[in-house]
Structure formats: C-alpha cells, structure tokens
Design a protein around this motif. Sequence first.
Motif, PDB file in Angstrom:
ATOM      1  N   ILE A   1       0.848  -1.201   0.000  1.00  0.00           N
ATOM      2  CA  ILE A   1       0.000   0.000   0.000  1.00  0.00           C
ATOM      3  C   ILE A   1       0.879   1.245   0.000  1.00  0.00           C
ATOM      4  CG2 ILE A   1      -1.676   1.333   1.348  1.00  0.00           C
ATOM      5  CD1 ILE A   1      -2.898  -1.275   2.313  1.00  0.00           C
ATOM      6  N   GLU A   2       0.636   2.125  -0.971  1.00  0.00           N
ATOM      7  CA  GLU A   2       1.400   3.381  -1.069  1.00  0.00           C
ATOM      8  C   GLU A   2       0.527   4.523  -0.545  1.00  0.00           C
ATOM      9  OE1 GLU A   2       2.625   4.296  -5.099  1.00  0.00           O
ATOM     10  OE2 GLU A   2       2.457   6.456  -4.638  1.00  0.00           O
ATOM     11  N   ARG A   3       1.039   5.260   0.439  1.00  0.00           N
ATOM     12  CA  ARG A   3       0.300   6.377   1.040  1.00  0.00           C
ATOM     13  C   ARG A   3       0.458   7.632   0.200  1.00  0.00           C
ATOM     14  NH1 ARG A   3       0.004   7.307   6.250  1.00  0.00           N
ATOM     15  NH2 ARG A   3      -0.698   9.370   5.626  1.00  0.00           N
ATOM     16  N   ARG A   4      -0.613   8.338  -0.068  1.00  0.00           N
ATOM     17  CA  ARG A   4      -0.541   9.653  -0.719  1.00  0.00           C
ATOM     18  C   ARG A   4      -1.072  10.683   0.290  1.00  0.00           C
ATOM     19  NH1 ARG A   4      -0.670   9.173  -6.643  1.00  0.00           N
ATOM     20  NH2 ARG A   4       1.030   7.676  -7.043  1.00  0.00           N
ATOM     21  N   SER A   5      -0.434  11.833   0.404  1.00  0.00           N
ATOM     22  CA  SER A   5      -0.863  12.844   1.392  1.00  0.00           C
ATOM     23  C   SER A   5      -0.917  14.232   0.761  1.00  0.00           C
ATOM     24  CB  SER A   5       0.149  12.892   2.550  1.00  0.00           C
ATOM     25  OG  SER A   5       0.099  11.685   3.268  1.00  0.00           O
ATOM     26  N   LEU A   6      -1.611  15.114   1.486  1.00  0.00           N
ATOM     27  CA  LEU A   6      -1.645  16.531   1.100  1.00  0.00           C
ATOM     28  C   LEU A   6      -0.641  17.292   1.954  1.00  0.00           C
ATOM     29  CD1 LEU A   6      -5.492  17.202   0.859  1.00  0.00           C
ATOM     30  CD2 LEU A   6      -3.851  17.252  -1.028  1.00  0.00           C
ATOM     31  N   ALA A   7      -0.117  18.376   1.424  1.00  0.00           N
ATOM     32  CA  ALA A   7       0.733  19.261   2.252  1.00  0.00           C
ATOM     33  C   ALA A   7      -0.139  19.781   3.396  1.00  0.00           C
ATOM     34  CB  ALA A   7       1.241  20.412   1.397  1.00  0.00           C
ATOM     35  N   LEU A   8       0.495  20.040   4.540  1.00  0.00           N
ATOM     36  CA  LEU A   8      -0.233  20.447   5.758  1.00  0.00           C
ATOM     37  C   LEU A   8      -1.206  21.599   5.461  1.00  0.00           C
ATOM     38  CD1 LEU A   8      -0.265  19.534   8.688  1.00  0.00           C
ATOM     39  CD2 LEU A   8       1.357  21.386   9.223  1.00  0.00           C
ATOM     40  N   GLU A   9      -0.730  22.582   4.728  1.00  0.00           N
ATOM     41  CA  GLU A   9      -1.574  23.767   4.491  1.00  0.00           C
ATOM     42  C   GLU A   9      -2.725  23.468   3.528  1.00  0.00           C
ATOM     43  OE1 GLU A   9       1.531  23.440   3.739  1.00  0.00           O
ATOM     44  OE2 GLU A   9       1.812  23.790   1.572  1.00  0.00           O
ATOM     45  N   GLN A  10      -2.652  22.338   2.841  1.00  0.00           N
ATOM     46  CA  GLN A  10      -3.723  21.998   1.885  1.00  0.00           C
ATOM     47  C   GLN A  10      -4.718  20.994   2.455  1.00  0.00           C
ATOM     48  OE1 GLN A  10      -1.293  20.641  -1.525  1.00  0.00           O
ATOM     49  NE2 GLN A  10      -2.185  22.400  -2.646  1.00  0.00           N
ATOM     50  N   ARG A  11      -4.511  20.572   3.726  1.00  0.00           N
ATOM     51  CA  ARG A  11      -5.302  19.475   4.292  1.00  0.00           C
ATOM     52  C   ARG A  11      -6.803  19.700   4.170  1.00  0.00           C
ATOM     53  NH1 ARG A  11      -5.496  18.233   9.543  1.00  0.00           N
ATOM     54  NH2 ARG A  11      -4.906  20.343  10.111  1.00  0.00           N
ATOM     55  N   LYS A  12      -7.226  20.966   4.274  1.00  0.00           N
ATOM     56  CA  LYS A  12      -8.669  21.236   4.250  1.00  0.00           C
ATOM     57  C   LYS A  12      -9.096  21.947   2.969  1.00  0.00           C
ATOM     58  CE  LYS A  12      -8.916  21.261   9.268  1.00  0.00           C
ATOM     59  NZ  LYS A  12      -9.402  21.912  10.499  1.00  0.00           N
ATOM     60  N   ASP A  13      -8.235  21.903   1.941  1.00  0.00           N
ATOM     61  CA  ASP A  13      -8.524  22.575   0.670  1.00  0.00           C
ATOM     62  C   ASP A  13      -9.241  21.596  -0.270  1.00  0.00           C
ATOM     63  OD1 ASP A  13      -6.431  24.146  -1.905  1.00  0.00           O
ATOM     64  OD2 ASP A  13      -8.484  23.368  -1.929  1.00  0.00           O
ATOM     65  N   PRO A  14     -10.526  21.834  -0.570  1.00  0.00           N
ATOM     66  CA  PRO A  14     -11.298  20.871  -1.375  1.00  0.00           C
ATOM     67  C   PRO A  14     -10.712  20.622  -2.768  1.00  0.00           C
ATOM     68  CG  PRO A  14     -12.618  22.823  -0.829  1.00  0.00           C
ATOM     69  CD  PRO A  14     -11.341  22.957  -0.111  1.00  0.00           C
ATOM     70  N   ASP A  15     -10.162  21.668  -3.386  1.00  0.00           N
ATOM     71  CA  ASP A  15      -9.602  21.475  -4.742  1.00  0.00           C
ATOM     72  C   ASP A  15      -8.383  20.561  -4.700  1.00  0.00           C
ATOM     73  OD1 ASP A  15     -10.424  24.911  -5.529  1.00  0.00           O
ATOM     74  OD2 ASP A  15     -11.573  23.054  -5.853  1.00  0.00           O
ATOM     75  N   ALA A  16      -7.529  20.801  -3.696  1.00  0.00           N
ATOM     76  CA  ALA A  16      -6.327  19.960  -3.570  1.00  0.00           C
ATOM     77  C   ALA A  16      -6.748  18.525  -3.253  1.00  0.00           C
ATOM     78  CB  ALA A  16      -5.428  20.517  -2.473  1.00  0.00           C
ATOM     79  N   LYS A  17      -7.767  18.415  -2.402  1.00  0.00           N
ATOM     80  CA  LYS A  17      -8.241  17.086  -2.008  1.00  0.00           C
ATOM     81  C   LYS A  17      -8.791  16.343  -3.228  1.00  0.00           C
ATOM     82  CE  LYS A  17      -9.982  17.368   2.254  1.00  0.00           C
ATOM     83  NZ  LYS A  17     -10.928  17.418   3.394  1.00  0.00           N
ATOM     84  N   LYS A  18      -9.570  17.034  -4.052  1.00  0.00           N
ATOM     85  CA  LYS A  18     -10.187  16.405  -5.233  1.00  0.00           C
ATOM     86  C   LYS A  18      -9.108  15.933  -6.202  1.00  0.00           C
ATOM     87  CE  LYS A  18     -13.722  17.449  -8.746  1.00  0.00           C
ATOM     88  NZ  LYS A  18     -12.831  17.581  -9.933  1.00  0.00           N
ATOM     89  N   ALA A  19      -8.105  16.769  -6.396  1.00  0.00           N
ATOM     90  CA  ALA A  19      -7.013  16.403  -7.322  1.00  0.00           C
ATOM     91  C   ALA A  19      -6.292  15.158  -6.813  1.00  0.00           C
ATOM     92  CB  ALA A  19      -6.030  17.566  -7.450  1.00  0.00           C
ATOM     93  N   LEU A  20      -6.073  15.106  -5.505  1.00  0.00           N
ATOM     94  CA  LEU A  20      -5.384  13.934  -4.948  1.00  0.00           C
ATOM     95  C   LEU A  20      -6.275  12.694  -5.056  1.00  0.00           C
ATOM     96  CD1 LEU A  20      -2.929  12.750  -3.506  1.00  0.00           C
ATOM     97  CD2 LEU A  20      -3.982  13.372  -1.345  1.00  0.00           C
TER      98      LEU A  20
END
Length: 306
Positions: free
Chosen positions: A28-47
């Motif tokens: 299993i490979e973990r993918r994460s958001l940068a700390l400042e993007q954790r609650k950013d819906p656009d960044a979340k959708k892209a990930l």
Amino acid sequence: MPAKVFIDGEAGTTGLGISARLADCPGIERRSLALEQRKDPDAKKALMESVDVVVLCLPDDAARETVALAKAMGDRAPRILDASTAHRVAEGWTYGFPELASGQPEAIRTARFVSNPGCYATGAIALLRPLVDAGLIPSDFPVAINAVSGYSGGGKTMIADYERGHAPAFEAYSLGLEHKHVPEIQRYARLDRRPIFAPSVGNFAQGMLVCAPIFLDDLPGRPKGADLEAALAAHYAGSQYVRVMPAEASGRIEPESLNGTNDLELRVFASEGRRQAVLIAKLDNLGKGASGAALQNLELMLQGDA
Ligand SMILES: NC(=O)C1=CN([C@@H]2O[C@H](COP(=O)(O)OP(=O)(O)OC[C@H]3O[C@@H](n4cnc5c(N)ncnc54)[C@H](OP(=O)(O)O)[C@@H]3O)[C@@H](O)[C@H]2O)C=CC1
Ligand SMILES: CC(=O)N[C@@H](CCC(=O)OP(=O)(O)O)C(=O)O
C-alpha cells in the motif's frame, strides 16, 4: 503495483492509528496533502483522482463533504472507507464488520463505499447479532447495553483534557439516550426495538468493555448462559480476530489487555441460580474499534474490484 491510499484527517487520533498500521503494509502506497492543503477541497479532489481508496478519519460533516466531492467525480472517484459515524446506516454503504455474517467479507471486498463501525457498536453487535440470528434473543427484546471506554475514544480534545488532568476519573455520559452508535447497533444486531445504550469513559487511554445484562427467563427459550456462549462460539468459529473466551471465575474483567491489537473477545458471565447473565465484549477502541478494523476492511477492499 502498490495500491494508492489517501487518509483524509490523517493527523487525528484515528488517522494516526491507521497511518501507523499502514506503515507495515508494503503493498500500500500512502498519498498525502501538504499540511496547508489538508482542508482545501480542490487539492483534495485532485489527490483523490490519483488514488484507489480514500480513508476518512474526519468529523461527520467533513466526511460528508469529502464523499460529496467524490460522488461529483463520477467514475473517476476512488472507493471510500469512512471511519466516521456519517454513513453507518446510509443507503448505498456497506457495513465494515466482516464477522457480521458469512457474506459480509465479500460484500466489503466489492463495495464502493464502506463504513467502518463505531467502537462501542462493534462490541454490541458482535455480542447480539449471532444470538438474534440463532433465535435466542427475539428482535423485539428490550436490550440494555452499558460500556466503558478509554479516553482516546473522545479524540484529540478529550485526550488533551485527560492528559492535562482536566477531566474526571470516570464519567457516565450520553444519558439523553441519543448516542450516535445506537442506530447502527439496532440495524446490524437486527433489533426491532431501540436498545438503551449508556456509555462511560474512564481515566485510561485505550481499551473498552461493552456489556449487555440479560434476564435469562425473559428469553423465550429460557436458555442457559452456556447456550448463549455456544451460539456465539458457533458463529465465530474460525474467525481470525473474534474469540469467545471462558468467563473469568473471579467475576472480574479489565478493559486494556487487547490494546494494540485488532482482537475482540466475547464472554458470557452467567448465574444459573439467579437465571441472569452479563454478555461482555472487550476490544481496543482504537484497534478493532477503529484503525484495526479500518485496515481489515482496506485489505478486503484492495482484494476485490468494485
Ligand atoms: N477516537 C476513536 O476511538 C474513534 C473515532 N472514530 C471516528 O473517527 C473520526 C475521527 O475521530 P478522531 O480521530 O477521534 O478525531 P480527531 O479530532 O482526533 O481527528 C480528526 C482530524 O480531522 C481533521 N479535520 C477536521 N476537519 C477536516 C477537514 N475538513 N479536512 C481535513 N481534515 C479535517 C482534524 O484536524 P484539526 O484538528 O486541524 O481540525 C483532525 O486532525 C470521527 O468521526 C470519530 O467519530 C471512529 C472510531 C474510534
Ligand atoms: C469516550 C468517547 O467520547 N467515545 C466516543 C466514541 C467515538 C467513536 O468511536 O465514534 P465513531 O466510531 O462512531 O466515530 C463517543 O462516545 O462519541
């Protein structure tokens, strides 16, 4: 090709627990958001477009927001495993308790949306569902459940309060009898009558006992405690994580011995002289009650094709 997983809410109590367990999963490979993007819906959708499964370790409203984002992605959406309460009895969601019934692992394996059970609900359903299915407890039986949890069950805020000494040694709570786990307990234990659920929290970090006292002569077949124990043992025969254990002769049981595991132990403490029994489930609220169950579900989901 390793499966790609994103944990939304990874910095929280449950998220950290799942992350720790994932670290031991090479496939299993973990993918994460940068700390400042954790609650950013656009960044979340892209990930989310780049992963196979998203694990939600969020408060209920935030979990609903991420699910809405995923549903808007159509067939590009990842599969979702939600650790929150938001979708436990929602239409189109599969309940992530593989030991519930014989077909449940396959249902989880092929589901797009899986809801990880609540910690108390896991213990209560594990005790009651097999006895209802066996006809030993009628679906309209007046079931009363009490429980005690370690304070990690309350998440970061409650952990901080207890660790700072700003909390009582023990507290009964949710005495408005509206605890969020009751709907899933009623649904998946197949009870027609809403059970009474009275939880409490103690000054220990992790671990949990879930208890259901029963007057044996109120059950239609007037079973012995041993009959209830035998029905539980038959249901969980061969189970990797759920075990039926003999009740301690001391009549005492502590809540912490399964901490750090994904195990769940069931016991029937009975007095034939009094024709009374207390059914008790022991688990780690963060193990089989949360991140251990989440890993169990994730492994099943990654075996199947939704
Ligand atoms: N604790 C337990 O024993 C169990 C908890 N659960 C459930 O799991 C879920 C998480 O609980 P728990 O881990 O205890 O809670 P925590 O409060 O410990 O963690 C929640 C995490 O989610 C983050 N968060 C909140 N909103 C957003 C958002 N919109 N986007 C991204 N991250 C967000 C929080 O960040 P921040 O702090 O910055 O807001 C925090 O890091 C809850 O629904 C809970 O009911 C399930 C089983 C057991
Ligand atoms: C001590 C304490 O506060 N416990 C929490 C249980 C948290 C939990 O496990 O809730 P979900 O799994 O349903 O998200 C509570 O009673 O709300």
